[in-house]
Design a protein around this motif. Structure first.
Motif, PDB file in Angstrom:
ATOM      1  N   HIS A  98     -39.766 -89.037  21.723  1.00 35.73           N
ATOM      2  CA  HIS A  98     -39.900 -88.173  22.806  1.00 35.73           C
ATOM      3  C   HIS A  98     -40.116 -86.958  22.761  1.00 35.73           C
ATOM      4  CE1 HIS A  98     -38.312 -87.089  26.909  1.00 35.73           C
ATOM      5  NE2 HIS A  98     -37.388 -87.785  26.645  1.00 35.73           N
ATOM      6  N   SER A  99     -41.273 -86.377  23.857  1.00 39.24           N
ATOM      7  CA  SER A  99     -41.955 -85.020  23.840  1.00 39.24           C
ATOM      8  C   SER A  99     -41.124 -84.267  24.661  1.00 39.24           C
ATOM      9  CB  SER A  99     -43.295 -85.276  23.949  1.00 39.24           C
ATOM     10  OG  SER A  99     -43.705 -85.799  25.304  1.00 39.24           O
ATOM     11  N   TRP A 100     -40.366 -84.670  25.474  1.00 42.32           N
ATOM     12  CA  TRP A 100     -39.497 -83.601  26.246  1.00 42.32           C
ATOM     13  C   TRP A 100     -40.385 -82.468  27.177  1.00 42.32           C
ATOM     14  CZ3 TRP A 100     -34.579 -84.975  26.775  1.00 42.32           C
ATOM     15  CH2 TRP A 100     -34.127 -85.738  25.984  1.00 42.32           C
ATOM     16  N   GLN A 101     -41.337 -83.255  27.806  1.00 42.85           N
ATOM     17  CA  GLN A 101     -41.688 -82.213  28.759  1.00 42.85           C
ATOM     18  C   GLN A 101     -40.865 -81.665  29.625  1.00 42.85           C
ATOM     19  OE1 GLN A 101     -42.473 -83.495  32.057  1.00 42.85           O
ATOM     20  NE2 GLN A 101     -43.612 -81.285  32.687  1.00 42.85           N
ATOM     21  N   SER A 102     -39.887 -82.297  30.213  1.00 44.64           N
ATOM     22  CA  SER A 102     -38.709 -81.850  30.708  1.00 44.64           C
ATOM     23  C   SER A 102     -37.449 -82.553  30.482  1.00 44.64           C
ATOM     24  CB  SER A 102     -38.908 -82.161  32.347  1.00 44.64           C
ATOM     25  OG  SER A 102     -39.998 -81.755  33.001  1.00 44.64           O
ATOM     26  N   TYR A 103     -36.361 -81.855  30.889  1.00 41.81           N
ATOM     27  CA  TYR A 103     -35.031 -82.333  30.102  1.00 41.81           C
ATOM     28  C   TYR A 103     -34.219 -82.437  31.635  1.00 41.81           C
ATOM     29  CZ  TYR A 103     -30.410 -82.549  28.115  1.00 41.81           C
ATOM     30  OH  TYR A 103     -29.355 -83.070  27.598  1.00 41.81           O
ATOM     31  N   MET A 104     -34.071 -83.726  32.144  1.00 41.77           N
ATOM     32  CA  MET A 104     -33.325 -83.996  33.414  1.00 41.77           C
ATOM     33  C   MET A 104     -32.002 -84.451  32.990  1.00 41.77           C
ATOM     34  SD  MET A 104     -34.437 -86.599  36.684  1.00 41.77           S
ATOM     35  CE  MET A 104     -33.289 -87.934  36.122  1.00 41.77           C
ATOM     36  N   VAL A 105     -31.036 -84.034  33.780  1.00 44.26           N
ATOM     37  CA  VAL A 105     -29.660 -84.728  33.499  1.00 44.26           C
ATOM     38  C   VAL A 105     -29.546 -85.325  35.009  1.00 44.26           C
ATOM     39  CG1 VAL A 105     -28.817 -82.595  32.189  1.00 44.26           C
ATOM     40  CG2 VAL A 105     -28.498 -82.527  34.749  1.00 44.26           C
ATOM     41  N   VAL A 106     -28.386 -85.949  35.135  1.00 47.31           N
ATOM     42  CA  VAL A 106     -28.065 -86.700  36.332  1.00 47.31           C
ATOM     43  C   VAL A 106     -26.847 -86.560  36.579  1.00 47.31           C
ATOM     44  CG1 VAL A 106     -27.956 -89.321  37.645  1.00 47.31           C
ATOM     45  CG2 VAL A 106     -29.554 -88.713  35.565  1.00 47.31           C
ATOM     46  N   LEU A 107     -26.666 -85.791  38.034  1.00 40.51           N
ATOM     47  CA  LEU A 107     -25.060 -85.314  38.612  1.00 40.51           C
ATOM     48  C   LEU A 107     -24.416 -86.335  39.190  1.00 40.51           C
ATOM     49  CD1 LEU A 107     -26.702 -82.058  40.747  1.00 40.51           C
ATOM     50  CD2 LEU A 107     -25.856 -82.030  38.397  1.00 40.51           C
ATOM     51  N   ALA A 108     -23.343 -86.304  39.040  1.00 46.00           N
ATOM     52  CA  ALA A 108     -22.200 -87.289  39.624  1.00 46.00           C
ATOM     53  C   ALA A 108     -22.666 -87.496  41.249  1.00 46.00           C
ATOM     54  CB  ALA A 108     -20.673 -86.688  39.561  1.00 46.00           C
ATOM     55  N   PRO A 109     -22.457 -88.611  41.651  1.00 46.26           N
ATOM     56  CA  PRO A 109     -22.901 -88.962  43.122  1.00 46.26           C
ATOM     57  C   PRO A 109     -22.256 -88.184  44.080  1.00 46.26           C
ATOM     58  CG  PRO A 109     -22.185 -90.985  41.690  1.00 46.26           C
ATOM     59  CD  PRO A 109     -21.867 -89.882  40.810  1.00 46.26           C
ATOM     60  N   ASP A 110     -21.078 -87.676  43.908  1.00 50.42           N
ATOM     61  CA  ASP A 110     -20.439 -86.831  45.055  1.00 50.42           C
ATOM     62  C   ASP A 110     -20.973 -85.298  45.063  1.00 50.42           C
ATOM     63  OD1 ASP A 110     -19.349 -86.188  42.505  1.00 50.42           O
ATOM     64  OD2 ASP A 110     -17.450 -85.884  43.495  1.00 50.42           O
ATOM     65  N   ILE A 111     -21.913 -85.017  44.232  1.00 49.91           N
ATOM     66  CA  ILE A 111     -22.402 -83.620  43.966  1.00 49.91           C
ATOM     67  C   ILE A 111     -23.655 -83.526  44.734  1.00 49.91           C
ATOM     68  CG2 ILE A 111     -23.103 -81.741  42.384  1.00 49.91           C
ATOM     69  CD1 ILE A 111     -21.341 -82.865  40.373  1.00 49.91           C
ATOM     70  N   ASP A 112     -23.674 -82.398  45.519  1.00 47.29           N
ATOM     71  CA  ASP A 112     -24.729 -82.209  46.474  1.00 47.29           C
ATOM     72  C   ASP A 112     -26.124 -81.036  45.537  1.00 47.29           C
ATOM     73  OD1 ASP A 112     -26.882 -80.755  48.209  1.00 47.29           O
ATOM     74  OD2 ASP A 112     -25.359 -80.629  49.802  1.00 47.29           O
ATOM     75  N   ARG A 113     -27.070 -81.945  45.286  1.00 46.18           N
ATOM     76  CA  ARG A 113     -27.963 -81.328  44.330  1.00 46.18           C
ATOM     77  C   ARG A 113     -28.587 -80.381  45.008  1.00 46.18           C
ATOM     78  NH1 ARG A 113     -32.512 -85.360  42.720  1.00 46.18           N
ATOM     79  NH2 ARG A 113     -33.100 -84.908  44.986  1.00 46.18           N
ATOM     80  N   ASN A 114     -28.713 -80.461  46.399  1.00 47.42           N
ATOM     81  CA  ASN A 114     -29.761 -79.073  46.906  1.00 47.42           C
ATOM     82  C   ASN A 114     -28.742 -77.762  46.887  1.00 47.42           C
ATOM     83  OD1 ASN A 114     -31.848 -80.848  47.713  1.00 47.42           O
ATOM     84  ND2 ASN A 114     -30.993 -81.126  49.608  1.00 47.42           N
ATOM     85  N   ARG A 115     -27.590 -78.110  46.938  1.00 46.94           N
ATOM     86  CA  ARG A 115     -26.530 -76.854  46.661  1.00 46.94           C
ATOM     87  C   ARG A 115     -26.634 -76.303  45.420  1.00 46.94           C
ATOM     88  NH1 ARG A 115     -20.464 -77.180  48.947  1.00 46.94           N
ATOM     89  NH2 ARG A 115     -20.936 -75.185  48.263  1.00 46.94           N
ATOM     90  N   VAL A 116     -26.545 -77.278  44.337  1.00 45.90           N
ATOM     91  CA  VAL A 116     -26.479 -76.941  42.913  1.00 45.90           C
ATOM     92  C   VAL A 116     -28.154 -76.133  42.801  1.00 45.90           C
ATOM     93  CG1 VAL A 116     -26.773 -77.880  40.757  1.00 45.90           C
ATOM     94  CG2 VAL A 116     -25.303 -78.800  42.384  1.00 45.90           C
ATOM     95  N   ILE A 117     -28.908 -76.717  43.103  1.00 41.80           N
ATOM     96  CA  ILE A 117     -30.318 -75.714  43.070  1.00 41.80           C
ATOM     97  C   ILE A 117     -30.206 -74.369  43.633  1.00 41.80           C
ATOM     98  CG2 ILE A 117     -33.023 -76.045  43.465  1.00 41.80           C
ATOM     99  CD1 ILE A 117     -32.838 -79.035  43.337  1.00 41.80           C
TER     100      ILE A 117
END
Length: 370
Positions: free
Chosen positions: A279-298
């Protein structure tokens, strides 16, 4: 602000650009050729054609592979829209395929099942995306494709330095396409490249990127209805030094990805990516639990001084492809989940462990509140 990405551009890189600018030789020339040779040396095989963007690289690779109007191209459903857009601009039809939920890339099993569903002889090419630099099982996919007479192009926009099945990406397939956008590990501002072991394919790409020109003893002729997908010499000059020190950048990214894995392994409100070898890790992405609002997290992470973003798109969900094909989440559950809940965290070589601790602590506080 801890930025999401930050290119490693140094004074020496800028000085090299200035030398080219002062020379007056601005269009594709000797510096582009030097960059192409450096990329070939880096991958360790084949030949290289540098072009104006990663999208241009995909488009040209498809054309050089003989993809034509009416053809069908299997494409990973979780990727940036350019992967499928290049297929459309080649006159072909993209056929989406779901990805692995923890590596975010195609698996040989998913490809085999999708090809069987599509029907023998109905698919002419596969684009395998090494999303965020994660190596897909390319050797087995190429074996499946080869047995069926199907061409394979690797969308390696994020995968410079990725090792898949013992070789740098591009070794097993017809060609690998790279991007040098500023979000990538090395940058030319905008730019891309195609690497292939097949000389004839690279030679055709070189003609197509330059209006279809072929240089003959008696002058030039136009042997293809080509395009203008050339890179400038001063863009190539910006990248040569970055490539020379890229192995150090790559090693540091792998170290930092390991730090993230350790910092976040006990956080039960998100899922971590699988970290396969190569893996060259251009980006590191995690996956939030389905009930979490990603836009609010950002938004909340930005308030705390940390830049984050979504990862990639689920192609079947995008307006153009949704209207054209009417696909549903039920067919592509992993891509849909990753599109809805994927969160990319800052990762680049100049970050240090304390900054990653700040990111992890900020994320924990935000998840407590949203």
């Amino acid at each position: 602000m801890i930025r999401l990405a930050s290119p490693d551009i140094r004074d020496a890189d800028i000085a090299r650009c200035n030398e080219v600018l002062a020379s007056g030789n601005l269009v594709q020339g000797a510096t582009v050729e030097a960059f192409e040779q450096a990329l070939t040396d880096f991958t360790g095989f084949g030949e290289c054609a540098v072009v104006s963007s990663g999208t241009a690289a995909l488009h040209l690779a498809l054309l050089a592979a003989g993809i034509a109007p009416g053809d069908r191209v299997l494409v990973a459903d979780f990727t940036f829209a350019a992967t499928a857009n290049a297929v459309v601009h080649a006159g072909a039809e993209p056929l989406f395929c779901d990805v692995h939920p923890a590596t975010y890339v195609l698996t040989p099993e998913a490809v085999e099942a999708r090809l069987a569903e599509a029907g023998n002889g109905t698919v002419q090419a596969i684009i395998v995306v090494h999303e965020f630099g994660c190596p897909a099982g390319i050797e087995r996919i190429c074996k499946l494709a080869g047995d069926a007479g199907i061409r394979v192009i690797e969308d390696a926009a994020c995968a410079l330095g990725t090792v898949a099945d013992g070789h740098h990406v591009g070794y097993y397939s017809d060609a690998a396409c790279f991007s040098f956008h500023p979000r990538k590990a090395i940058t030319t501002g905008e730019g891309g490249a195609v690497v292939s072991r097949h000389r004839g394919m690279v030679e055709r790409i070189r003609r197509l990127r330059n209006h279809g020109i072929e240089r003959l003893a008696e002058g030039i002729d136009f042997t293809d209805a080509g395009l203008n997908y050339r890179l400038t010499d001063f863009q190539a000059a910006l990248a040569i030094g970055q490539l020379e020190r890229y192995m150090q950048e790559l090693a540091r990214r792998r170290e930092l990805a390991g730090v993230y894995q350790a910092l976040l392994e006990n956080e039960d409100r998100l899922a971590l990516p699988l970290p396969p070898a190569g893996h060259s890790w251009q980006s590191y992405m995690v996956v939030l639990a389905p009930d979490i609002d990603r836009n609010r997290v950002i938004a909340r992470m930005r308030e705390q001084g940390v830049e984050t973003n979504l990862g990639a798109q689920a192609l079947h969900r995008l307006d153009y492809y949704s209207r054209r094909y009417g696909e549903t989440d039920e067919r592509y559950p992993s891509a849909a989940r990753l599109y809805d809940s994927g969160l990319v965290l800052p990762l680049y070589g100049r970050l240090d462990e304390r900054q990653l601790e700040t990111v992890a602590q900020s994320l924990g506080r935000v998840l407590d509140d949203v």
